[in-house]
Design a protein around this motif. Structure first.
Motif, mmCIF file in Angstrom:
data_model
loop_
_atom_site.group_PDB
_atom_site.id
_atom_site.type_symbol
_atom_site.label_atom_id
_atom_site.label_comp_id
_atom_site.label_asym_id
_atom_site.label_seq_id
_atom_site.Cartn_x
_atom_site.Cartn_y
_atom_site.Cartn_z
ATOM 1 N N LYS A 175 0.793 -1.246 -0.034
ATOM 2 C CA LYS A 175 0.107 0.071 0.054
ATOM 3 C C LYS A 175 0.866 1.304 -0.116
ATOM 4 O O LYS A 175 0.437 2.220 -0.727
ATOM 5 N N ARG A 176 1.927 1.306 0.626
ATOM 6 C CA ARG A 176 2.910 2.435 0.761
ATOM 7 C C ARG A 176 3.321 2.614 -0.639
ATOM 8 O O ARG A 176 3.492 3.932 -1.222
ATOM 9 N N GLN A 195 1.891 2.332 -3.175
ATOM 10 C CA GLN A 195 0.748 2.850 -4.043
ATOM 11 C C GLN A 195 0.684 4.352 -3.681
ATOM 12 O O GLN A 195 0.053 5.188 -4.451
ATOM 13 N N LEU A 196 1.005 4.861 -2.416
ATOM 14 C CA LEU A 196 0.887 6.018 -2.011
ATOM 15 C C LEU A 196 2.077 6.919 -2.351
ATOM 16 O O LEU A 196 2.036 7.967 -1.276
ATOM 17 N N GLU A 197 2.947 6.701 -2.815
ATOM 18 C CA GLU A 197 4.187 7.202 -3.068
ATOM 19 C C GLU A 197 3.779 8.649 -3.536
ATOM 20 O O GLU A 197 3.051 9.193 -4.258
ATOM 21 N N GLY A 198 4.548 9.619 -2.573
ATOM 22 C CA GLY A 198 4.272 10.943 -2.854
ATOM 23 C C GLY A 198 3.118 11.653 -2.075
ATOM 24 O O GLY A 198 2.938 12.925 -2.174
ATOM 25 N N ASP A 199 2.342 11.001 -1.646
ATOM 26 C CA ASP A 199 0.969 11.403 -0.972
ATOM 27 C C ASP A 199 1.328 12.036 0.572
ATOM 28 O O ASP A 199 2.055 11.297 1.397
ATOM 29 N N PRO A 200 0.899 13.347 0.716
ATOM 30 C CA PRO A 200 1.505 13.740 2.192
ATOM 31 C C PRO A 200 0.659 13.084 3.242
ATOM 32 O O PRO A 200 1.332 13.510 4.571
ATOM 33 N N GLN A 201 -0.389 12.606 3.034
ATOM 34 C CA GLN A 201 -1.189 11.843 4.299
ATOM 35 C C GLN A 201 -0.776 10.230 4.230
ATOM 36 O O GLN A 201 -1.540 9.580 4.696
ATOM 37 N N MET A 202 0.191 9.911 3.751
ATOM 38 C CA MET A 202 0.562 8.553 3.519
ATOM 39 C C MET A 202 0.473 7.873 4.879
ATOM 40 O O MET A 202 -0.199 6.744 4.958
ATOM 41 N N LYS A 250 -3.211 7.263 5.927
ATOM 42 C CA LYS A 250 -3.821 6.453 4.998
ATOM 43 C C LYS A 250 -3.320 4.914 5.247
ATOM 44 O O LYS A 250 -4.142 4.174 5.178
ATOM 45 N N TYR A 291 -5.647 2.151 6.256
ATOM 46 C CA TYR A 291 -5.779 0.782 5.485
ATOM 47 C C TYR A 291 -5.670 -0.548 6.489
ATOM 48 O O TYR A 291 -6.339 -1.472 6.444
#
Length: 156
Positions: free
Chosen positions: A115-116, A118-125, A128, A132
């Protein structure tokens, strides 16, 4: 037992020999096949239990092991699903003891790492990832530790 009940019993024996089933599901099948005659349906279920075609602990253990290793479900989600199947707390806790904790932890880490990516670059990683993993049915302490391990491994 009349002929119809014997046919239903035979069919349910075949069904239970192919896969694990819980008493509640089999009772519902027997009740439907017997057109709502609950006494005969209960007699069929009791006969299946007596002949060891049906065992709720065996079902719960197989369910917990499969959901943990194959789908990556945590103990909270497994417990809720088994409760929804009408199983008692003692049976559920016995089944959860059979799940390999180390394997479940590795599965959680793998899911969080996937999942990490998939969330590359997301400030709320981090948030999330926590949501998840909690949604997968793991406890907060296990989820927090897993997220921290995955993020530390990636240097975030």
């Amino acid at each position: 037992m009349d002929d119809n009940a014997k046919k239903v019993l035979s069919r349910l024996q075949a069904h239970c020999s192919r896969r694990e089933c819980c008493s509640r599901d089999i009772y519902a099948k027997a009740l439907k096949a017997m057109d709502g005659d609950s006494a005969v349906a209960e007699e069929i279920v009791e006969s299946l239990r007596r002949d060891r075609y049906l065992d709720d602990l065996r079902y719960a253990t197989a369910f917990a092991r499969d959901k943990s290793s194959l789908q990556g479900w945590g103990p909270v989600k497994i417990s809720w699903m088994l409760k929804a199947k009408g199983l008692d707390e003692v049976t559920i806790s016995s089944a959860l003891e059979e799940v390999d904790a180390d394997s479940a932890e590795r599965k959680l880490d793998s899911l969080v790492a996937q999942k990490r990516r998939q969330l590359e670059g997301d400030p709320q990683m981090k948030l999330k990832l926590l949501k998840y993993a909690l949604g997968r049915g793991y406890g907060y302490d296990n989820v927090k530790a897993s997220v921290e391990r995955v993020l530390a491994k990636d240097g975030k």
